[in-house]
Design a protein around this motif. Sequence first.
Motif, PDB file in Angstrom:
ATOM      1  N   ALA A  19      10.034  48.636  34.907  1.00  0.00           N
ATOM      2  CA  ALA A  19       8.893  48.059  35.648  1.00  0.00           C
ATOM      3  C   ALA A  19       7.857  47.518  34.666  1.00  0.00           C
ATOM      4  N   ARG A  20       7.594  46.266  34.776  1.00  0.00           N
ATOM      5  CA  ARG A  20       6.541  45.647  33.952  1.00  0.00           C
ATOM      6  C   ARG A  20       6.019  44.420  34.671  1.00  0.00           C
ATOM      7  N   VAL A  21       4.832  44.000  34.282  1.00  0.00           N
ATOM      8  CA  VAL A  21       4.214  42.861  34.934  1.00  0.00           C
ATOM      9  C   VAL A  21       4.905  41.579  34.463  1.00  0.00           C
ATOM     10  N   ASP A  22       4.943  40.567  35.308  1.00  0.00           N
ATOM     11  CA  ASP A  22       5.538  39.330  34.811  1.00  0.00           C
ATOM     12  C   ASP A  22       4.533  38.181  34.718  1.00  0.00           C
ATOM     13  N   ILE A  23       3.266  38.532  34.692  1.00  0.00           N
ATOM     14  CA  ILE A  23       2.204  37.627  34.224  1.00  0.00           C
ATOM     15  C   ILE A  23       1.835  38.175  32.853  1.00  0.00           C
TER      16      ILE A  23
ATOM     17  N   GLY B  12      19.781  45.745  46.414  1.00  0.00           N
ATOM     18  CA  GLY B  12      18.611  44.889  46.241  1.00  0.00           C
ATOM     19  C   GLY B  12      18.559  44.248  44.872  1.00  0.00           C
ATOM     20  N   THR B  13      18.380  42.924  44.886  1.00  0.00           N
ATOM     21  CA  THR B  13      18.339  42.165  43.630  1.00  0.00           C
ATOM     22  C   THR B  13      17.141  41.211  43.622  1.00  0.00           C
ATOM     23  N   GLY B  14      15.978  41.699  44.079  1.00  0.00           N
ATOM     24  CA  GLY B  14      14.732  40.955  43.904  1.00  0.00           C
ATOM     25  C   GLY B  14      14.121  41.357  42.561  1.00  0.00           C
ATOM     26  N   SER B  15      12.829  41.117  42.392  1.00  0.00           N
ATOM     27  CA  SER B  15      12.183  41.387  41.106  1.00  0.00           C
ATOM     28  C   SER B  15      12.380  42.831  40.634  1.00  0.00           C
ATOM     29  N   SER B  16      12.285  43.789  41.572  1.00  0.00           N
ATOM     30  CA  SER B  16      12.406  45.201  41.170  1.00  0.00           C
ATOM     31  C   SER B  16      13.836  45.496  40.718  1.00  0.00           C
ATOM     32  N   GLY B  17      14.823  45.090  41.508  1.00  0.00           N
ATOM     33  CA  GLY B  17      16.212  45.320  41.143  1.00  0.00           C
ATOM     34  C   GLY B  17      16.563  44.636  39.829  1.00  0.00           C
TER      35      GLY B  17
ATOM     36  N   GLN C 289      24.609  43.198  46.485  1.00  0.00           N
ATOM     37  CA  GLN C 289      23.745  42.013  46.495  1.00  0.00           C
ATOM     38  C   GLN C 289      23.876  41.245  47.806  1.00  0.00           C
ATOM     39  N   ARG C 290      22.735  41.063  48.500  1.00  0.00           N
ATOM     40  CA  ARG C 290      22.767  40.258  49.735  1.00  0.00           C
ATOM     41  C   ARG C 290      22.416  38.805  49.418  1.00  0.00           C
ATOM     42  N   THR C 291      21.415  38.608  48.546  1.00  0.00           N
ATOM     43  CA  THR C 291      21.068  37.245  48.125  1.00  0.00           C
ATOM     44  C   THR C 291      20.966  37.246  46.606  1.00  0.00           C
ATOM     45  N   ALA C 292      21.691  36.330  45.979  1.00  0.00           N
ATOM     46  CA  ALA C 292      21.618  36.245  44.517  1.00  0.00           C
ATOM     47  C   ALA C 292      20.230  35.760  44.108  1.00  0.00           C
TER      48      ALA C 292
ATOM     49  N   CYS D 253      11.738  29.638  45.914  1.00  0.00           N
ATOM     50  CA  CYS D 253      11.378  29.780  47.324  1.00  0.00           C
ATOM     51  C   CYS D 253      11.205  31.261  47.651  1.00  0.00           C
ATOM     52  N   LYS D 254      12.210  32.066  47.267  1.00  0.00           N
ATOM     53  CA  LYS D 254      11.968  33.497  47.130  1.00  0.00           C
ATOM     54  C   LYS D 254      11.348  33.613  45.751  1.00  0.00           C
ATOM     55  N   ARG D 255      10.483  34.581  45.567  1.00  0.00           N
ATOM     56  CA  ARG D 255       9.754  34.639  44.301  1.00  0.00           C
ATOM     57  C   ARG D 255      10.725  34.687  43.120  1.00  0.00           C
TER      58      ARG D 255
ATOM     59  N   SER E 183      12.174  34.329  52.943  1.00  0.00           N
ATOM     60  CA  SER E 183      11.476  35.134  51.942  1.00  0.00           C
ATOM     61  C   SER E 183      10.547  36.140  52.606  1.00  0.00           C
ATOM     62  N   TRP E 184      10.041  37.063  51.788  1.00  0.00           N
ATOM     63  CA  TRP E 184       9.022  37.982  52.332  1.00  0.00           C
ATOM     64  C   TRP E 184       7.706  37.250  52.568  1.00  0.00           C
ATOM     65  N   TYR E 185       7.525  36.073  51.959  1.00  0.00           N
ATOM     66  CA  TYR E 185       6.317  35.280  52.248  1.00  0.00           C
ATOM     67  C   TYR E 185       6.238  34.945  53.740  1.00  0.00           C
TER      68      TYR E 185
HETATM   69  P1  NAP Z   1      12.297  41.866  47.281  1.00  0.00           P
HETATM   70  O1  NAP Z   1      12.002  40.736  46.407  1.00  0.00           O
HETATM   71  O2  NAP Z   1      11.947  41.783  48.713  1.00  0.00           O
HETATM   72  O3  NAP Z   1      13.826  42.209  47.094  1.00  0.00           O
HETATM   73  C1  NAP Z   1      14.460  43.124  47.940  1.00  0.00           C
HETATM   74  C2  NAP Z   1      15.945  43.019  47.738  1.00  0.00           C
HETATM   75  O4  NAP Z   1      16.576  43.940  48.606  1.00  0.00           O
HETATM   76  C3  NAP Z   1      16.492  41.639  48.075  1.00  0.00           C
HETATM   77  O5  NAP Z   1      17.537  41.340  47.185  1.00  0.00           O
HETATM   78  C4  NAP Z   1      16.991  41.835  49.501  1.00  0.00           C
HETATM   79  O6  NAP Z   1      17.957  40.918  49.889  1.00  0.00           O
HETATM   80  C5  NAP Z   1      17.541  43.229  49.388  1.00  0.00           C
HETATM   81  N1  NAP Z   1      17.672  43.872  50.687  1.00  0.00           N
HETATM   82  C6  NAP Z   1      16.680  44.189  51.550  1.00  0.00           C
HETATM   83  N2  NAP Z   1      17.192  44.744  52.658  1.00  0.00           N
HETATM   84  C7  NAP Z   1      18.541  44.768  52.486  1.00  0.00           C
HETATM   85  C8  NAP Z   1      19.612  45.202  53.283  1.00  0.00           C
HETATM   86  N3  NAP Z   1      19.410  45.733  54.503  1.00  0.00           N
HETATM   87  N4  NAP Z   1      20.859  45.089  52.799  1.00  0.00           N
HETATM   88  C9  NAP Z   1      21.076  44.548  51.578  1.00  0.00           C
HETATM   89  N5  NAP Z   1      20.090  44.115  50.777  1.00  0.00           N
HETATM   90  C10 NAP Z   1      18.839  44.218  51.233  1.00  0.00           C
HETATM   91  O7  NAP Z   1      11.574  43.211  46.754  1.00  0.00           O
HETATM   92  P2  NAP Z   1      11.166  43.581  45.250  1.00  0.00           P
HETATM   93  O8  NAP Z   1      12.263  43.279  44.314  1.00  0.00           O
HETATM   94  O9  NAP Z   1      10.633  44.965  45.284  1.00  0.00           O
HETATM   95  O10 NAP Z   1      10.000  42.583  44.948  1.00  0.00           O
HETATM   96  C11 NAP Z   1       8.984  42.318  45.917  1.00  0.00           C
HETATM   97  C12 NAP Z   1       7.839  41.616  45.268  1.00  0.00           C
HETATM   98  O11 NAP Z   1       7.086  42.553  44.491  1.00  0.00           O
HETATM   99  C13 NAP Z   1       8.239  40.537  44.287  1.00  0.00           C
HETATM  100  O12 NAP Z   1       8.590  39.337  44.909  1.00  0.00           O
HETATM  101  C14 NAP Z   1       6.983  40.450  43.464  1.00  0.00           C
HETATM  102  O13 NAP Z   1       5.993  39.727  44.114  1.00  0.00           O
HETATM  103  C15 NAP Z   1       6.574  41.917  43.367  1.00  0.00           C
HETATM  104  N6  NAP Z   1       7.145  42.522  42.149  1.00  0.00           N
HETATM  105  C16 NAP Z   1       6.600  42.110  40.978  1.00  0.00           C
HETATM  106  C17 NAP Z   1       7.104  42.602  39.807  1.00  0.00           C
HETATM  107  C18 NAP Z   1       6.494  42.148  38.533  1.00  0.00           C
HETATM  108  O14 NAP Z   1       5.395  41.653  38.469  1.00  0.00           O
HETATM  109  N7  NAP Z   1       7.156  42.276  37.478  1.00  0.00           N
HETATM  110  C19 NAP Z   1       8.165  43.495  39.803  1.00  0.00           C
HETATM  111  C20 NAP Z   1       8.687  43.900  41.031  1.00  0.00           C
HETATM  112  C21 NAP Z   1       8.168  43.403  42.208  1.00  0.00           C
HETATM  113  P3  NAP Z   1      17.521  39.533  50.609  1.00  0.00           P
HETATM  114  O15 NAP Z   1      16.926  38.700  49.519  1.00  0.00           O
HETATM  115  O16 NAP Z   1      18.772  39.005  51.170  1.00  0.00           O
HETATM  116  O17 NAP Z   1      16.493  39.887  51.662  1.00  0.00           O
END
Ligand code: NAP
Length: 535
Positions: free
Chosen positions: A56-60, A186-191, A209-212, A329-331, A494-496
């Motif tokens: 976990a780290r900031v990305d700014i 989950g493969t968003g920023s945290s994953g 992975q649901r969305t790359a 489009c997704k962050r 997106s979550w937006y």
């Molecule tokens: P996220 O971007 O919402 O990613 C969640 C992941 O879980 C996505 O890959 C999503 O797939 C998947 N998922 C959710 N429900 C699911 C299900 N039922 N089955 C399978 N997969 C599922 O969450 P996050 O990674 O925690 O990040 C959220 C936001 O927090 C970021 O966009 C960012 O703004 C912030 N953040 C910032 C930093 C940083 O500054 N470094 C780090 C972490 C987070 P889908 O895409 O298909 O929904």
Amino acid sequence: MSSAIPPRAVDLLIVGAGFGGLCMLHRARQRGLSALVLESAASVGGTWYHNRYPGARVDIQSMEYSFSFSEELQQEWRWTERYAAQPELLRYANHVADRFGLRDGIRLNARVTGAAFDEAANRWCVETESDGAWSARFLVMASGPLSAPNVPAFKGLESFAGPVYHTAQWPHEPVDFTGLRVGVVGTGSSGVQAIPLIAQQARELTVFQRTAAYAVPAHNGPLDAAFEARIKADYAGFRERNRRMPAGFGSELPPNPMSALEATPDEREAAFEARWRIGGFSFLGTYRDIMLDERANALAAEFVRGKIRQIVRDPETARLLSPSQTIGCKRLCVDTGYYAAYNRPNVHLVDVSRHPIDAITPAGLTTNGRSYEFDALVLATGFDAMTGTLLRLDLRGRKGLRIQDKWRAGPLNYLGLMIEGFPNLFNVAGPGSTSAFTNVIVSIEHHVDWIADCIAYLDTHGRATIEATAPAEAAWVAHVTDVASRTVYLTCNSWYLGANIPGKPRMFMPLLGFPPYADQCAEVARHGYEGFVLA
Ligand code: NAP
């Protein structure tokens, strides 16, 4: 609402002791208001208190992701890395609390459960789980746009025999995956941040992975001392230049004013490559129209897919890791070794895009007729973003109006700051504001100043309350969507948009463009708070 303890009274109650709450408390005290923060956690730091997952780290960049309100603070604090890691960010939050003597204004372990507006007294009565009730003229929700964890309703989740970790509720003691089989959903920023580090420890790691994700390298490293000295020689100027950027950061490398469509293929390749080498969000600024025009966007997206094919040795894994949606489009994710982690023999990728996870079982999970076994499960499944924190409260405005009813079709708001029916309640970094599209600390400081000025205005003009009007709210929500509709942000789930939570109303929540937003907020104030009723 009822409470055994009679409400204790202050001018201003602030919910949350993350960066927003700390900043609001300091500013309120400077303005001579009695203020108190109610924080559910055992310490300050908000996001950086809870999100302790590996990587976990900031990305700014750290030099930007920090408060600008005190020249002494910004001069004396030394960041060690280009992108600070969670422990350092948490130390910073604690330093701010100590340096400005804020701790005696923060009630820890005080989880707010609800709040009701008392129309006779023009006061908010705020209930906590175990700290009684509090009463205040003003209520500031600094509870964070990304702080209500999303735990998908997987069938059988409670039956899993091993530990389940959510990235946003990570334990405080170290988690050791050595020798274990781990599943990550989950493969968003945290994953993307956690997977490479879990891969180094775990015996086997299976990623569902649901969305790359598109990820650009962070190229993190020790903070360059010459860069630090140059910024500190004129920190105020650096902050001001950043505030004039669309996202409140990145003035050192502004977007290229050229269109991607006007460049030759060779020029484009060189330009993308140059920004890829620098790393971080600036990649989306390689050309001015990447986030505005789907054709320009497709060129940037294909460049990243090319990188994935270069990095990931197994062609089928590379194909599955290659996103098809518009980039950004997704962050956008900012990574350290994410795609390369899939070259490790102990890392496996399972695509659940067409066949969702059917159930969690005691031994793992099932999808598409197959069973996968693991000893520990990591949910990197994100947040009920922007609205989740408020909607989980028993929050009632005028005439008992419930926030759940007010926001049934989406989070109505004016200027991203206030809600009709909820007088004297301010939202910091909430829906309708630029928070999620900026260096959030820039947005927080802007909101805190606006709120403090607004309260001062009410006091000097002998007004007790301020409340958004319904027409102003409707126009604002339409404006936020209209701005987004001129970009590529409406082209994906997106979550937006609220699209990551089943059943959540689709409404584009964050506003693009910090400088025009700050100007609009200032203009409204200059005109005696147009669009609000002051009484
Ligand atoms: P996220 O971007 O919402 O990613 C969640 C992941 O879980 C996505 O890959 C999503 O797939 C998947 N998922 C959710 N429900 C699911 C299900 N039922 N089955 C399978 N997969 C599922 O969450 P996050 O990674 O925690 O990040 C959220 C936001 O927090 C970021 O966009 C960012 O703004 C912030 N953040 C910032 C930093 C940083 O500054 N470094 C780090 C972490 C987070 P889908 O895409 O298909 O929904």
